[in-house]
Design a protein around this motif. Structure first.
Motif, PDB file in Angstrom:
ATOM      1  N   SER A  77       0.823  -1.219   0.000  1.00  0.00           N
ATOM      2  CA  SER A  77       0.000   0.000   0.000  1.00  0.00           C
ATOM      3  C   SER A  77       0.853   1.263   0.000  1.00  0.00           C
ATOM      4  O   SER A  77       0.456   2.270  -0.571  1.00  0.00           O
ATOM      5  CB  SER A  77      -0.896   0.048   1.246  1.00  0.00           C
ATOM      6  N   VAL A 127       2.220   2.945  -5.124  1.00  0.00           N
ATOM      7  CA  VAL A 127       1.773   4.341  -5.086  1.00  0.00           C
ATOM      8  C   VAL A 127       1.827   4.959  -6.487  1.00  0.00           C
ATOM      9  O   VAL A 127       0.876   5.618  -6.934  1.00  0.00           O
ATOM     10  CB  VAL A 127       2.625   5.176  -4.094  1.00  0.00           C
ATOM     11  N   ARG A 149       1.720   3.335  -9.268  1.00  0.00           N
ATOM     12  CA  ARG A 149       0.693   2.657 -10.056  1.00  0.00           C
ATOM     13  C   ARG A 149      -0.673   3.301  -9.789  1.00  0.00           C
ATOM     14  O   ARG A 149      -1.410   3.621 -10.722  1.00  0.00           O
ATOM     15  CB  ARG A 149       0.665   1.170  -9.673  1.00  0.00           C
ATOM     16  N   ALA A 150      -0.995   3.499  -8.527  1.00  0.00           N
ATOM     17  CA  ALA A 150      -2.295   4.091  -8.172  1.00  0.00           C
ATOM     18  C   ALA A 150      -2.405   5.521  -8.708  1.00  0.00           C
ATOM     19  O   ALA A 150      -3.483   5.973  -9.096  1.00  0.00           O
ATOM     20  CB  ALA A 150      -2.485   4.080  -6.654  1.00  0.00           C
ATOM     21  N   ALA A 151      -1.275   6.213  -8.748  1.00  0.00           N
ATOM     22  CA  ALA A 151      -1.280   7.606  -9.210  1.00  0.00           C
ATOM     23  C   ALA A 151      -1.292   7.687 -10.727  1.00  0.00           C
ATOM     24  O   ALA A 151      -1.650   8.727 -11.296  1.00  0.00           O
ATOM     25  CB  ALA A 151      -0.059   8.333  -8.644  1.00  0.00           C
ATOM     26  N   ARG A 205      -6.140  12.436  -8.806  1.00  0.00           N
ATOM     27  CA  ARG A 205      -5.753  11.027  -8.715  1.00  0.00           C
ATOM     28  C   ARG A 205      -4.447  10.860  -7.930  1.00  0.00           C
ATOM     29  O   ARG A 205      -4.310   9.960  -7.106  1.00  0.00           O
ATOM     30  CB  ARG A 205      -5.611  10.451 -10.129  1.00  0.00           C
ATOM     31  N   CYS A 206      -3.500  11.758  -8.189  1.00  0.00           N
ATOM     32  CA  CYS A 206      -2.207  11.671  -7.497  1.00  0.00           C
ATOM     33  C   CYS A 206      -2.363  12.000  -6.010  1.00  0.00           C
ATOM     34  O   CYS A 206      -1.763  11.353  -5.148  1.00  0.00           O
ATOM     35  CB  CYS A 206      -1.188  12.600  -8.154  1.00  0.00           C
ATOM     36  N   ALA A 261      -3.822   8.994  -4.371  1.00  0.00           N
ATOM     37  CA  ALA A 261      -2.847   7.911  -4.234  1.00  0.00           C
ATOM     38  C   ALA A 261      -1.916   8.165  -3.052  1.00  0.00           C
ATOM     39  O   ALA A 261      -1.647   7.274  -2.237  1.00  0.00           O
ATOM     40  CB  ALA A 261      -2.041   7.756  -5.528  1.00  0.00           C
ATOM     41  N   ALA A 288      -1.731   6.125   0.561  1.00  0.00           N
ATOM     42  CA  ALA A 288      -0.470   5.545   1.058  1.00  0.00           C
ATOM     43  C   ALA A 288      -0.154   6.074   2.450  1.00  0.00           C
ATOM     44  O   ALA A 288       0.268   5.318   3.333  1.00  0.00           O
ATOM     45  CB  ALA A 288       0.665   5.870   0.091  1.00  0.00           C
TER      46      ALA A 288
END
Lengths: 388, 388
Positions: free
Chosen positions: B271, B277, B279-281, B299-300, B303, B307
């Protein structure tokens, strides 16, 4: 773990150091001859003799009868005195109080517990039966030649370095109470002005497990209404920076889980504390749960397995942080049987990152551990330090 | 935290003890007169003079020019020698190597790092550029009168008490390698046969934070591909029972979460490690992420916040277990900015059970901390122990 620096070593320091060394050697090797103490410590025979005389006079050490049939001057082996200085432990639990006296060797010489409905009452409601119980065990121990040299009170909450109970969600009226002072005042008619300290019951239970042969490095988990942990490292309790280490019950196992009495959410206590487990199992008490699990009741087995898994997740995290190789399941957890212990073990095996095998075992002392540990911590300090 | 018992105190022990005491006093109080050292230690002036002479001869202490204009015999203040014995730190990171020399005061006197594509290569691929870099910093330090008295290598993995790298998921070819021996052999042409030890980069980074003024009690979190933690208690690194404490990256934050390289599921690293991080962003690297977060990209920001929350949950659990009052966010985490730190702080404030305020702060050293800490741990040991 301390930042304090020792001062310069002088004559008096050296004698105190060597006195403590001789006492610890007797404790570790008893029954033991003066000659062997000299050999083990590297001190001269003359020095050992003089130090032993001092320890005999203070009542810390006793001489056994000399070995018979040995030619020449008979040797009297030494051991820790089984009369003389003793440790008093008292416990104020959520619904019981207890008192216990151990001798210098840590052996229990008198122990009593009694149910007490003081959970939502002010401190006096617990202190009154506690003082009565203490008078009984102290009298019983006194009849065996023991006199209380110090006392420790075990409580189900976070005890600050100043002896104040900072958190005790299950003893709300004790919050912010100076436990050491209150218990000391209540017991003064019985034990006079001996020093009374206070400690967390999970820490003290861990100490008792250590004395019973666990360790030197392990995490002791005390399961009950709350879930606490005591950590023993190198044979000694680990207290963290402020003396409040081991709050395993408030490690998060489900960040969006149910709210907890601590103000957080999804704490371990909400998954592996006794109340949610009984609720999930749909039974009234621990005896009913134990019986149903043994009989294979599906709902009860699932409840106990779920609690064991949650505990295993939290314990694995603790082991990864602390690097200890063993876990002892104590408090009420032994009563949940192998179904519970197996679930804990499975999660721990899956989640601990370093490769050493981790031992998960069930406590032999169970719910009596904290009371014994409280008394033993008194004599441990007497023997590890030098006699006054 | 050790189970070892000191032996009896004799003449030689007392001198060694007092020698170390004088050295530590000079370190703590420099520049300092002999008279003040005597006053602080409780030793006589004559004893201090003789011990200081020994420390001067060994190069551990230096005399400053005497204070001018003072009548009578001028006093020459003492300080730790800025030439003479020095500590070498080297680091083998996931994609870089570094070398650093500090003097006895812990001040960096030479430091170089270089990118190195050795991640999936055998150890030689990192050791070759490391030896080159080390030769450069040792020469640079030698020009300032410093000679390397010991070395520590920092690695991103679990280093066992025997110096073997037990786990380094991001340096797979280093697994089970005796790091101390391999690095020692690679550096021998440069530094001869000085002792080389190995340590976990998160532990060593924590030590550097301590030297930079954090502490005495804190948890240092090192964020990167992996997430590690170093714990400092009473000013000293906490190693746990086996030297492998601080594996915060494998504390579980989501029991049913994604599988982890350690074999478990839902570890913090899945996580709050940099790869998930990014990837999620939906961005390629840390610079892009930092820029986007600062610009408010939704989105960033989400993310980084996610985290930070996950890290806060794990850190709160660690604080509840260890009872430390401060957290330093290090490694790559400072680059994620206040959005990240605020999310961590929010979860910590919600979930820590004892009432003392917990400080969450961002490291001033960031990614350079482990390398400094490695070198500083050498001189810390020289100054805390007595010179050989």
């Amino acid at each position: 773990v301390t930042g304090a620096r020792p001062g310069p070593a002088g004559q008096a320091t050296v004698r105190r150091h060597n006195l403590a060394l001789v006492l610890r050697t007797v404790a570790a090797e008893e029954p033991v001859s003066r000659a062997r103490v000299a050999a083990r410590t590297g001190l001269t025979r003359g020095t050992v003799s003089s130090l032993v005389d001092e320890l005999l006079a203070a009542g810390f050490v006793a001489e056994l009868s000399p070995a018979r049939g040995v030619p020449g001057r008979p040797a009297s082996p030494l051991q820790l005195n089984r009369a003389g200085p003793a440790g008093l432990g008292v416990e104020i639990g959520v619904d019981a109080v207890g008192a216990c006296v151990v001798d210098l060797s840590g052996t229990v010489r008198a122990l009593r517990t009694v149910r007490s409905g003081h959970r939502d009452e002010p401190p006096a409601a617990a202190l009154e039966p506690l003082a009565r119980l203490t008078a009984e065990v102290v009298a019983e121990a006194g009849g065996q030649g023991l006199r209380v040299a110090g006392a420790v009170a075990a409580l189900p909450g976070v005890v600050g370095p100043d002896g104040v109970l900072e958190r005790a969600p299950n003893l709300p009226r004790w919050h912010d109470v100076d436990v050491a002072a209150r218990v000391g005042a209540a017991l003064a008619p019985v034990v006079g002005d001996v020093v009374v300290r206070a400690g967390n019951e999970a820490d003290l239970a861990a100490l008792a497990e250590r004395e019973a042969g666990a360790g030197p490095d392990f995490l002791h988990v005390s399961g009950g209404i709350g879930v606490g942990a005591g950590v023993v490292l190198g044979g000694r309790p680990f207290h963290g920076a402020g003396g409040r280490a081991g709050e395993l019950g408030h490690v998060v196992v489900d960040p969006d889980g149910p709210p907890c009495s601590c103000g957080g959410r999804g704490c371990l206590e909400q998954s592996a504390g006794l109340e949610p487990v009984l609720r999930a199992a749909g039974v009234a008490d621990l005896d009913a749960l134990a019986t149903a699990v043994e009989a294979g009741d599906a709902r009860c087995v699932a409840a106990v397995t779920g609690a064991g898994r949650a505990l295993g997740v939290a314990v694995a995290g603790a082991l990864n942080l602390l690097d200890v190789p063993a876990v002892v399941l104590g408090g009420a957890y032994p009563r949940l049987g192998p179904t519970f212990a197996d679930a804990v073990e499975q999660e721990v095996a899956l989640r601990v990152v370093w490769r050493s095998p981790v031992t998960v075992r069930v406590s032999v002392l169970g719910e009596g551990a904290a009371l014994r540990g409280a008394a033993q911590s008194v004599v441990r300090e007497l023997v590890d330090g030098a006699p006054a």
